[in-house]
Design an enzyme around this catalytic site. Structure first.
Site, PDB file in Angstrom:
ATOM      1  CG  ASP A 182      -1.699   1.265   1.409  1.00  0.00           C
ATOM      2  OD1 ASP A 182      -1.755   2.064   0.451  1.00  0.00           O
ATOM      3  OD2 ASP A 182      -2.266   1.472   2.502  1.00  0.00           O
ATOM      4  CE  LYS A 233      -1.611   7.017  -3.407  1.00  0.00           C
ATOM      5  NZ  LYS A 233      -2.120   6.098  -2.370  1.00  0.00           N
ATOM      6  CG  ASP A 288      -9.188   4.092   1.038  1.00  0.00           C
ATOM      7  OD1 ASP A 288      -8.677   4.639   2.031  1.00  0.00           O
ATOM      8  OD2 ASP A 288      -8.520   3.493   0.174  1.00  0.00           O
TER       9      ASP A 288
END
Length: 654
Positions: free
Chosen positions: A42, A105, A236
């Site tokens: 992850d 990210k 999420d």
């Protein structure tokens, strides 16, 4: 830098090779025939996690790092002496902010010129500049020299750390991995993530969506009770991204029904609101502005992050930073209600996304059996309260660890893709594409080939025709989005199909869209009679969607529905009228049909062509133009129906 060149880059430090002299434990932890295990990673915005399927135990193990923690900060720092990754990098961030890189990210696969990147740069202490092809480059000082790094390199360093953590636990080299990405990552971001994996020395077996991985983690224990369909909603909310997905589980099948989200919304945004609040308070109390001081901001942000976590279990907390700026100590308090007030618009945006996902899936919220919370920010009490109200008191699932669920599911997927691994649960996973994909056809119309929320992998072929006589080539422009007008959507790429044979307009050719398991798109076009073919793998080198644009496309598709409908009516009316003109001109040029037409009919046709051409060429902004075009097309249909019949009959023989 090209993708090929990027893939050849090496990390600054190579992991030490494990000697493998630990016979019994090595055999226990390795797969069949002594081959290394595949891991699930992850790769998070703020924290990353790695897991592996233990064949001998038939379960997933979340692997702890050298600090004993199961989650590792996605931080990379550079000093005059060394490069630091994870906890060590984050711990020294306050003293070395300009050379401590985080939030990679949020940059990966994006363009430097994107407004959303410009906004983030105001919050980052490290320097970001534009590189070749508008790719963002991160500037740091390493060994006393300035070094420019691609975002993929920074991400690869985090992935390298995760690989090393796994290798230390497994006591064997690790080469294969499944890496998770937000469901709304586009093709460019997915490819960049794969490149980061390659740089880290990993064979990226599959890229899967984070909420889908979380659903696997939750659903494994539920499968025995899933003789009937069970709808699972995954919420999420992580450090930097937000995704929701609705999945249906029945037996071994895990099928995603719909997905929605925002690749630029998460816990870091909540932290930023708190930082802005306390910067203003410090300015009010001390008459000093710390907004341009990286060290002070970094220390304040760390304190705000701790306060945010504390407010998840208490109603009030203190934010205290010694010698924040110019020797002045800062101490203040914040209540949970104030924190919620600062971020309420972001929380409500999350709920709007939840509603949109259910609408896309065409499933009422009362038919959702389980609501699963994933990501550290899903622990925020107000988020839970809003979800509880939305689902009318349905109990929220807290049986899985929000920080570990995504890596858990990725490890299961990695085991499924590995050969010779036993005791792996038998399941079939069906994911979806988040946006409609298609090409631009005559009239700037978006011709959708693969609709939004179509199950992937998928391959669809549509037959199109040329729009002019004797075309030798045709331009294929690939778009993604929900608007009726192609130019209102996002252009992913384009290519030309050459070698078409001389033929009247309407000559057919095929366009094929194929999306693989990683969500990467390949578009090809082929003309059958000559065998001419061309294709493109979409890389988004010329442009890509930001999270804001994705949200805008879906919202505008609703708010501009009337405008889109009006545009389609106009385009269809113009195409219909244009077809009549084409047939009439063909009739006048053909000797056989000409001989069957009287002088009066010929004059009537010429007059009609002149009027229709005038309507098509001018007056695009006249009120009621659509109705004029439609009415005249109907008039032509009635007037020339017998003549059109003669023409169609003639061309059916030739």
């Amino acid at each position: 830098m090209s993708q090929k060149l990027l893939c050849k880059l090496q990390p600054l430090f190579s992991p030490e090779t494990v000697d493998g002299n630990h016979g019994r434990r090595l055999k226990e932890r390795m797969g069949k025939n002594g081959k290394g295990c595949a891991i699930g990673i992850d790769l998070g915005t703020t924290y990353s996690c790695v897991a592996v399927w233990l064949e001998q135990h038939g379960r997933v193990e979340i692997i702890h790092n050298d600090q004993g923690n199961k989650i590792t900060p996605s931080f990379v720092a550079f000093t005059d002496d060394q490069r630091l990754i994870g906890d060590a990098a984050k711990n020294q961030a306050a003293t070395n902010p300009e050379n401590t890189v985080f939030d990679a990210k949020r940059l990966i696969g994006r363009k430097y010129s994107e407004p959303i990147i410009k906004n983030d740069m105001m919050l980052w202490p490290f320097k970001v500049i534009a590189g070749d092809n508008d790719k963002p480059m991160i500037v740091v000082k390493y060994h006393g020299k300035e070094k420019h790094l691609f975002v993929e390199e920074i991400s690869s360093m985090v992935l390298t750390k995760m690989r090393e953590i796994a290798e230390a636990y497994l006591e064997s080299p690790v080469k294969n991995a499944v890496i998770t990405v937000p469901a709304y990552f586009n093709d460019s971001q997915r490819k960049a993530t794969i490149d980061a994996g390659v740089i880290a020395g990993l064979n990226v077996m599959r890229i899967i969506n984070e909420p889908t991985a979380a659903a696997i983690a939750y659903g494994l224990d539920k499968r025995t009770n899933c003789k009937k369909k069970r709808n699972i909603f995954i919420f999420d909310l992580g450090g930097g991204t937000f995704d929701v997905s609705l999945l249906t589980i029945k037996g071994k099948e895990f099928k995603v029904q719909a997905t929605a989200g925002n690749t630029h919304l998460g816990g870091e945004d909540f932290d930023s609101r708190m930082v802005e609040y306390f910067v203003e308070e410090f300015r009010r109390k001390s008459k000093l502005d710390i907004s341009e001081n990286p060290k002070a901001l970094r220390r304040l942000r760390s304190a705000c992050e701790r306060a945010k976590r504390t407010l998840s279990w208490t109603t009030c907390t203190t934010v205290e930073v010694d010698c924040l700026f110019q020797g002045i100590d800062f101490c203040s308090s914040i209540t949970r209600s104030r924190f919620e007030e600062l971020n309420m618009d972001l929380f409500e945006e999350c709920m709007e996304t939840v509603d949109r996902c259910l609408n896309d899936a065409k499933i009422d919220k009362c038919k959702v059996h389980d609501v699963v919370l994933v990501g550290g920010s899903s622990r925020i009490p107000k988020v839970k309260e809003l979800l509880d109200d939305f689902f009318k008191g349905k109990s929220l699932c807290k049986s899985i660890n929000p920080d570990e669920a995504v890596a858990y599911g990725a490890a299961v997927q990695a085991a499924l893709l590995s050969k010779g691994i036993k005791n792996v649960p038998d399941l079939v996973l069906y994911d979806v594409t988040p946006l409609s994909l298609g090409i631009c056809i005559k009239g700037d119309i978006m011709s959708v080939v693969i609709p939004r929320n179509t199950t992937i992998p998928v391959k669809k072929t549509y037959c199109y025709t040329t729009s002019a006589d004797n075309q030798s080539s045709v331009l294929i422009e690939v778009y993604e989005g929900e608007r009726a007008r192609a130019s209102d959507n996002n252009l992913l790429g384009s290519f030309d199909l050459f070698g078409l044979p001389p033929a009247p307009r309407g000559h057919p050719f095929d366009v094929c869209f194929a999306i693989d398991e990683n969500g990467i798109l390949c578009v090809s076009a082929k003309e059958k009679t000559t065998g001419s073919k061309n294709e493109i793998t979409i890389t988004n080198d010329k442009g890509r969607l930001s999270a804001h644009e994705i949200k805008k496309f879906i919202q505008e598709a609703e708010s501009f529905r009337a405008e889109d409908k009006k545009f389609l009516r106009k385009a269809n009316a113009m195409n219909s009228l244009n077809d009549y003109i084409y047939k009439m001109k063909k009739a006048l040029k053909n000797d056989y049909i000409n001989s069957k037409l009287s002088s009066e009919e010929k004059e009537k046709i010429s007059s009609a062509i002149t009027k229709a051409t005038s309507l098509l060429d001018g007056g695009n902004n006249k009120p009621g133009e659509i109705e004029v075009l439609e009415d005249y097309a109907k008039e032509l249909k009635i007037m020339f129906e017998p003549i059109v019949g003669k023409i169609d009959l003639f061309f059916s023989f030739y």
